[in-house]
Design a protein around this motif. Structure first.
Motif, short mmCIF file in Angstrom:
data_model
loop_
_atom_site.label_atom_id
_atom_site.label_comp_id
_atom_site.label_asym_id
_atom_site.label_seq_id
_atom_site.Cartn_x
_atom_site.Cartn_y
_atom_site.Cartn_z
N UNK A 140 0.78 -1.00 -0.51
CA UNK A 140 -0.13 0.15 0.28
C UNK A 140 0.70 0.92 -0.49
N UNK A 141 1.80 1.30 0.92
CA UNK A 141 3.13 2.47 0.80
C UNK A 141 3.42 2.42 -0.45
N UNK A 142 3.73 1.48 -1.06
CA UNK A 142 4.60 1.83 -3.06
C UNK A 142 3.62 1.77 -3.66
N UNK A 143 2.41 1.84 -3.52
CA UNK A 143 1.54 2.36 -4.45
C UNK A 143 0.82 3.51 -4.29
N UNK A 144 0.53 4.23 -3.16
CA UNK A 144 0.87 5.58 -2.61
C UNK A 144 1.79 6.09 -3.35
N UNK A 145 3.27 5.40 -2.73
CA UNK A 145 4.30 6.73 -3.82
C UNK A 145 4.25 6.81 -5.40
N UNK A 146 4.12 5.32 -5.60
CA UNK A 146 3.59 5.15 -7.37
C UNK A 146 2.97 7.47 -7.70
N UNK A 147 1.50 6.59 -7.48
CA UNK A 147 0.99 7.53 -7.75
C UNK A 147 1.68 9.11 -7.36
N UNK A 148 2.21 9.75 -6.39
CA UNK A 148 3.03 10.10 -5.95
C UNK A 148 3.84 11.14 -6.84
N UNK A 149 4.99 10.15 -7.86
CA UNK A 149 5.83 10.42 -8.74
C UNK A 149 6.09 8.59 -8.89
N UNK A 150 6.87 8.35 -10.12
CA UNK A 150 7.17 6.94 -10.04
C UNK A 150 8.59 7.08 -11.22
N UNK A 151 8.86 8.10 -10.27
CA UNK A 151 10.33 8.07 -10.85
C UNK A 151 11.28 7.64 -9.15
N UNK A 152 13.08 6.52 -10.03
CA UNK A 152 13.38 6.08 -9.10
C UNK A 152 13.69 6.77 -7.88
N UNK A 153 13.42 6.36 -7.31
CA UNK A 153 13.47 6.47 -5.19
C UNK A 153 14.81 6.05 -5.36
N UNK A 154 16.22 7.13 -4.19
CA UNK A 154 17.60 6.18 -4.48
C UNK A 154 17.40 5.26 -2.71
N UNK A 155 16.20 5.13 -2.50
CA UNK A 155 16.30 4.78 -1.18
C UNK A 155 16.72 2.91 -1.52
#
Length: 339
Positions: free
Chosen positions: A307-322
């Protein structure tokens, strides 16, 4: 609802829900699908599973999603991201193919069977500038959140000892788990990956040194072509001494024994499962001989990472350095296996 306080690019990315393709829809895949769709942030666009029964059950969750026969067909369809819940041997290759096609990826653990596979996936995500997530679900338990906060704020002082345990009295029921070429290993890559990740993630991914391990199968030293069903390891994470034990089918007197304990110069804290449960956890803080309860079940954490990933994807699909930190745990597992 779009938050108007967000910057303009993210608002635009949220205006249309990302379309997700679900590759592998067994129990775990469907569970993660349900959690992602429940956020309202994404929609299911495609389903792919070689099992007609699994595909049919997934369609009952997402009836509007298109049924496709292959990953290639899914990549050719109008999807923005792929959720991978297939056997471990396929994870890295499928993730790389999806990323090279410009799709974000959320993958079941392990991301790869070896550190080199994980490194290749991360490189593909960077090159494509696409979001990469791994289902490291225990990070998202309420109990672990409390403990990580105590460690990171320094309330426990300098952490010098970490004890990690995951004994599963049952073990996997799929044959591929017992073929190291397909699985990458036994209980360490299945269960120990969560333990190693919890230690490194909580501590801020310090340097790891002095890795030493003992792997056995059926109570005997591990032979070529076999996978371990009992393992112990120790290593240093920064200045903290870490001890790890994990197993399948151990005569433990209960379904599971799960613990992540952190000991510092000002106190300690531990996540522990309740009465053998795989799902219910407590968190306690220790001061001398006294314990203070921080968290009790119930806690619906199982698919929270999805669920956290889905919400992050909705904000931005760009690479996350984490995502670069996924390699750190994989490197420790390689050293445990002597690779």
């Amino acid at each position: 609802m779009i938050d108007l306080d967000e910057n303009l690019p993210e608002v635009l990315e949220q205006a249309v829900k990302p379309r997700i393709g679900f590759l592998g829809t067994g129990w775990i895949g469907r569970h993660r699908m349900e959690a992602m769709l429940a956020t309202g942030a994404v929609e299911a666009a495609a389903i792919c599973d070689p099992s007609a029964d699994c595909a049919r059950e997934a369609s009952s969750v997402a009836p509007a999603a298109q049924q496709v026969a292959t990953l290639e067909a899914m990549l050719d369809s109008d999807v923005d991201a792929i959720v991978i819940a297939t056997p471990s041997a396929l994870h890295a290759e499928q993730a790389i193919r999806a990323l090279e096609a410009g799709k974000a990826v959320f993958c079941q653990k392990p991301l790869g069977r070896t550190a080199s596979e994980v490194e290749a996936v991360i490189a593909a995500a960077k090159a494509a500038d696409r979001l990469l997530g791994v289902d490291l679900s225990y990070r998202h338990t309420e109990a672990m959140r409390h403990i990580a906060d105590l460690v990171r704020t320094g309330e426990l002082g300098d952490i010098f000892g970490i004890d990690l345990t995951f004994h599963n009295a049952y073990g996997p029921d799929k044959p591929w788990f017992y073929d190291p070429a397909q699985s990458g290993g036994g209980c360490v890559v299945d269960l120990g990956v969560h333990l190693v990740d919890l230690a490194l993630w909580t501590m801020g991914f310090p340097e790891v040194s002095a890795v030493d391990a003992r792997l056995t199968s059926g109570g005997r030293p591990l032979e070529p072509g076999a996978v371990e069903d009992y393992a112990t390891a120790q290593f240093k994470a920064g200045s903290a001494q870490v001890r790890l034990a994990c197993s399948w089918r151990l005569n433990a007197g209960r379904d599971a024994v799960i613990e992540a304990a952190f000991y510092g110069t000002k106190g300690g804290a531990a996540l522990r499962n309740v009465e053998g449960s795989f799902y219910d956890f407590t968190a306690d803080r220790f001061d001398g001989t006294s314990a203070t309860r921080l968290s009790d079940p119930p806690d619906e954490w199982g698919a929270r990472s999805a669920a956290v990933w889905a919400k992050q994807l909705a904000r931005s699909p760009r690479f996350d350095e984490e995502a670069v930190h996924f390699l750190r745990s994989a490197e420790v597992l390689d050293r445990i296996y002597g690779r």
